[in-house]
Design an enzyme around this catalytic site. Sequence first.
Site, PDB file in Angstrom:
ATOM      1  N   GLU A 297     -15.439  -4.499   0.714  1.00 39.62           N
ATOM      2  CA  GLU A 297     -15.949  -4.209  -0.629  1.00 39.62           C
ATOM      3  C   GLU A 297     -15.258  -4.835  -1.683  1.00 39.62           C
ATOM      4  O   GLU A 297     -15.699  -5.483  -2.677  1.00 39.62           O
ATOM      5  CB  GLU A 297     -16.124  -2.844  -0.993  1.00 39.62           C
ATOM      6  CG  GLU A 297     -16.988  -1.678   0.060  1.00 39.62           C
ATOM      7  CD  GLU A 297     -16.610  -1.755   1.232  1.00 39.62           C
ATOM      8  OE1 GLU A 297     -15.315  -1.788   1.776  1.00 39.62           O
ATOM      9  OE2 GLU A 297     -17.350  -1.483   2.240  1.00 39.62           O
TER      10      GLU A 297
ATOM     11  N   SER B 292       0.694  -1.183  -0.134  1.00 43.16           N
ATOM     12  CA  SER B 292       0.049  -0.073  -0.114  1.00 43.16           C
ATOM     13  C   SER B 292       0.843   1.304  -0.109  1.00 43.16           C
ATOM     14  O   SER B 292       2.096   1.206   0.509  1.00 43.16           O
ATOM     15  CB  SER B 292      -0.967  -0.101   1.042  1.00 43.16           C
ATOM     16  OG  SER B 292      -1.688  -1.085   1.319  1.00 43.16           O
TER      17      SER B 292
ATOM     18  N   GLU C 232      -5.873  -6.084   4.402  1.00 43.66           N
ATOM     19  CA  GLU C 232      -5.958  -7.203   3.446  1.00 43.66           C
ATOM     20  C   GLU C 232      -6.901  -7.116   2.305  1.00 43.66           C
ATOM     21  O   GLU C 232      -7.162  -8.283   2.070  1.00 43.66           O
ATOM     22  CB  GLU C 232      -6.060  -8.517   4.351  1.00 43.66           C
ATOM     23  CG  GLU C 232      -4.919  -9.626   4.004  1.00 43.66           C
ATOM     24  CD  GLU C 232      -3.490  -9.371   4.579  1.00 43.66           C
ATOM     25  OE1 GLU C 232      -2.502  -9.909   4.042  1.00 43.66           O
ATOM     26  OE2 GLU C 232      -3.492  -8.504   5.421  1.00 43.66           O
TER      27      GLU C 232
ATOM     28  N   GLY D   2     -23.794  -4.129  28.937  1.00 45.55           N
ATOM     29  CA  GLY D   2     -24.233  -2.914  29.319  1.00 45.55           C
ATOM     30  C   GLY D   2     -23.214  -2.002  29.492  1.00 45.55           C
ATOM     31  O   GLY D   2     -22.080  -1.928  28.854  1.00 45.55           O
TER      32      GLY D   2
ATOM     33  N   ARG E 273     -24.648 -12.096  35.719  1.00 41.93           N
ATOM     34  CA  ARG E 273     -25.432 -10.522  35.909  1.00 41.93           C
ATOM     35  C   ARG E 273     -26.960 -10.771  36.056  1.00 41.93           C
ATOM     36  O   ARG E 273     -27.234 -11.287  34.992  1.00 41.93           O
ATOM     37  CB  ARG E 273     -25.050  -9.702  34.548  1.00 41.93           C
ATOM     38  CG  ARG E 273     -25.766  -8.251  34.595  1.00 41.93           C
ATOM     39  CD  ARG E 273     -25.036  -7.615  35.657  1.00 41.93           C
ATOM     40  NE  ARG E 273     -25.462  -6.254  35.591  1.00 41.93           N
ATOM     41  CZ  ARG E 273     -25.186  -5.149  36.899  1.00 41.93           C
ATOM     42  NH1 ARG E 273     -24.256  -5.527  37.560  1.00 41.93           N
ATOM     43  NH2 ARG E 273     -25.872  -3.980  36.372  1.00 41.93           N
TER      44      ARG E 273
HETATM   45  C1  LIG Z   1      -3.815  -0.894  10.483  1.00 44.47           C
HETATM   46  C2  LIG Z   1      -3.486  -1.340   9.222  1.00 44.47           C
HETATM   47  C3  LIG Z   1      -2.392  -2.013   8.714  1.00 44.47           C
HETATM   48  C4  LIG Z   1      -2.092  -2.351   7.430  1.00 44.47           C
HETATM   49  N1  LIG Z   1      -0.968  -3.167   7.258  1.00 44.47           N
HETATM   50  C5  LIG Z   1      -0.466  -3.059   5.929  1.00 44.47           C
HETATM   51  C6  LIG Z   1       0.674  -3.517   5.841  1.00 44.47           C
HETATM   52  O1  LIG Z   1       1.203  -4.401   6.427  1.00 44.47           O
HETATM   53  N2  LIG Z   1       1.041  -3.898   4.243  1.00 44.47           N
HETATM   54  C7  LIG Z   1       0.392  -3.114   3.285  1.00 44.47           C
HETATM   55  O2  LIG Z   1       0.811  -3.180   2.110  1.00 44.47           O
HETATM   56  N3  LIG Z   1      -0.973  -2.654   3.637  1.00 44.47           N
HETATM   57  C8  LIG Z   1      -1.356  -2.565   5.009  1.00 44.47           C
HETATM   58  N4  LIG Z   1      -2.815  -1.897   5.087  1.00 44.47           N
HETATM   59  C9  LIG Z   1      -3.383  -1.184   4.098  1.00 44.47           C
HETATM   60  C10 LIG Z   1      -4.650  -1.810   3.762  1.00 44.47           C
HETATM   61  O3  LIG Z   1      -4.486  -3.188   2.968  1.00 44.47           O
HETATM   62  C11 LIG Z   1      -5.323  -0.651   3.209  1.00 44.47           C
HETATM   63  O4  LIG Z   1      -5.879   0.056   4.070  1.00 44.47           O
HETATM   64  C12 LIG Z   1      -6.813  -1.288   2.432  1.00 44.47           C
HETATM   65  O5  LIG Z   1      -6.258  -2.199   1.388  1.00 44.47           O
HETATM   66  C13 LIG Z   1      -7.508  -0.195   1.860  1.00 44.47           C
HETATM   67  O6  LIG Z   1      -6.870   0.667   1.164  1.00 44.47           O
HETATM   68  P1  LIG Z   1      -7.089   2.344   1.724  1.00 44.47           P
HETATM   69  O7  LIG Z   1      -6.943   2.466   2.978  1.00 44.47           O
HETATM   70  O8  LIG Z   1      -6.268   3.028   0.627  1.00 44.47           O
HETATM   71  O9  LIG Z   1      -8.386   2.550   1.182  1.00 44.47           O
HETATM   72  P2  LIG Z   1      -9.132   3.025  -0.249  1.00 44.47           P
HETATM   73  O10 LIG Z   1      -8.737   2.067  -1.385  1.00 44.47           O
HETATM   74  O11 LIG Z   1      -8.765   4.582  -0.623  1.00 44.47           O
HETATM   75  O12 LIG Z   1     -10.883   2.846  -0.088  1.00 44.47           O
HETATM   76  C14 LIG Z   1     -11.743   3.507   0.423  1.00 44.47           C
HETATM   77  C15 LIG Z   1     -12.941   2.948   0.505  1.00 44.47           C
HETATM   78  O13 LIG Z   1     -13.395   2.815  -0.956  1.00 44.47           O
HETATM   79  C16 LIG Z   1     -13.976   1.537  -1.213  1.00 44.47           C
HETATM   80  N5  LIG Z   1     -13.451   1.100  -2.467  1.00 44.47           N
HETATM   81  C17 LIG Z   1     -12.209   1.387  -3.095  1.00 44.47           C
HETATM   82  N6  LIG Z   1     -12.304   0.916  -4.489  1.00 44.47           N
HETATM   83  C18 LIG Z   1     -13.565   0.426  -4.630  1.00 44.47           C
HETATM   84  C19 LIG Z   1     -14.302  -0.263  -5.495  1.00 44.47           C
HETATM   85  N7  LIG Z   1     -13.685  -0.416  -6.798  1.00 44.47           N
HETATM   86  N8  LIG Z   1     -15.509  -0.546  -5.503  1.00 44.47           N
HETATM   87  C20 LIG Z   1     -15.907  -0.466  -4.402  1.00 44.47           C
HETATM   88  N9  LIG Z   1     -15.609   0.133  -3.253  1.00 44.47           N
HETATM   89  C21 LIG Z   1     -14.114   0.672  -3.424  1.00 44.47           C
HETATM   90  C22 LIG Z   1     -12.820   0.722  -0.082  1.00 44.47           C
HETATM   91  O14 LIG Z   1     -13.897  -0.295   0.167  1.00 44.47           O
HETATM   92  C23 LIG Z   1     -13.189   1.622   1.139  1.00 44.47           C
HETATM   93  O15 LIG Z   1     -14.540   1.468   1.621  1.00 44.47           O
HETATM   94  C24 LIG Z   1      -2.842  -1.795   6.425  1.00 44.47           C
HETATM   95  C25 LIG Z   1      -4.089  -0.864   6.850  1.00 44.47           C
HETATM   96  C26 LIG Z   1      -4.253  -0.845   8.206  1.00 44.47           C
HETATM   97  C27 LIG Z   1      -5.486   0.173   8.517  1.00 44.47           C
END
Ligand SMILES: Cc1cc2nc3c(=O)[nH]c(=O)nc-3n(C[C@H](O)[C@H](O)[C@H](O)COP(=O)(O)OP(=O)(O)OC[C@H]3O[C@@H](n4cnc5c(N)ncnc54)[C@H](O)[C@@H]3O)c2cc1C
Length: 383
Positions: free
Chosen positions: A367, A124, A363, A339, A268
């Site tokens: 969606e 990411s 992961e 509660g 409880r």
């Molecule tokens: C605590 C934490 C640890 C993580 N660790 C890792 C890691 O170790 N390595 C790594 O590589 N990544 C990691 N991630 C990243 C994680 O995999 C991403 O946050 C995730 O894939 C979503 O990407 P984004 O946050 O950019 O959301 P976005 O892609 O910006 O999505 C935003 C919203 O739009 C929706 N959306 C996007 N595209 C579509 C579509 N085509 N159709 C319908 N809905 C859509 C999504 O479902 C979401 O609701 C981590 C994330 C968190 C929060």
Amino acid sequence: MRIDPELADELVATVRAFVAKDVLPVASELEHTDEYPTDLVEQMRALGLFGATIPVEHGGLGLDVATYARVVEELAVGWMSLTGILNTHMIAATLITQHGTPEQQKRWLPSMAAGDVRGALSLSEPDAGSDTKALRCKATPDGDEYVIDGTKMWVTNGERSGIVALAARTPEGVTCFMVEKRPGTRSGGISVSRTIGKLGYKGVETVEMTYTDHRVPADAVLGGPVNLGRGLRLILGALELGRVNIAARALGVARAAFEASLRYAQQRHTFGVPIAKHQAIQFKLADMATKLEAARLLTASAAAKLDAGERADVEAGMAKLFASETAFELATEAMRIHGGYGYTTELPIERYYRDAPLMIIGEGTNEIQRLVIARGLLERHPL
Ligand SMILES: Cc1cc2nc3c(=O)[nH]c(=O)nc-3n(C[C@H](O)[C@H](O)[C@H](O)COP(=O)(O)OP(=O)(O)OC[C@H]3O[C@@H](n4cnc5c(N)ncnc54)[C@H](O)[C@@H]3O)c2cc1C
């Protein structure tokens, strides 16, 4: 590949005992102080868990995915963060096991199995999460080296890792590099540019990492030149194991929330009876137990597919989707059943409530899981 069921049961029982004796008593405190669980990690190392799915010939336990999932569930019952310390390490190790050259396997797997070198996955970016086509981090060939530039976001275990499976653009497309680094905030041109504060999932670091003119040898390409431009495909394949991990850890959080609710409902009293005598609470317990069992079966089914060496995109997606929604729902129901006490920091319910949403997002969001499931179904059942 399946391991001896008796050995599997023994290992799961050992991990369960470790969780009861060593994790549960300290989890809430470590979580609230956001402290890295050094002692627990040492014990996980002693149990061989960093080598969970690494083949025995490379020093690992050689677990099948089904047993690995059960181990992850047990750890998550105690503290979900522990499973995150394992997850991207195992994904990096799986990439090397499945696609690394013999030299790469010999070089990295034994020390990863021992937990001496810890792995991270860096796919990411700040502007590319679900949309992997938008990845911008680049690796420019320069003689027998590559020069890496770019910013990676959400790198779990990023600071403490000694090897990072990194997705970067090369002229052929996205390529997976195994980048060696020193644990810490700086190593060559790599720096931890930000530690990200989180709602839950505390104690394990999730960081932003910046690569500035960072040089790696050409043999850092996972599997060698034949895999140039194939990085996304390799990483997305390994994420099937990651999704089983997420499903299993969701299962662990859901189970912890359910078991606490089952106990509390009998302790409880209101209106002269245990709240478990109220039909409204009974319905909640019944629904919670049913969903928990369904999530367990889906997770086992996805693990069985992977163990059979079959493609498990649909099954791992379904398990991750259903188990994570179940964890979210059960954590909320547990809070209702407890509660006001469920809302306090005196009980772990609030922790489950904060940890559960990560499984919906990490992961691949749910969606995206639905898209993966639908695409897989359509591919498998053409007209
Ligand atoms: C605590 C934490 C640890 C993580 N660790 C890792 C890691 O170790 N390595 C790594 O590589 N990544 C990691 N991630 C990243 C994680 O995999 C991403 O946050 C995730 O894939 C979503 O990407 P984004 O946050 O950019 O959301 P976005 O892609 O910006 O999505 C935003 C919203 O739009 C929706 N959306 C996007 N595209 C579509 C579509 N085509 N159709 C319908 N809905 C859509 C999504 O479902 C979401 O609701 C981590 C994330 C968190 C929060």
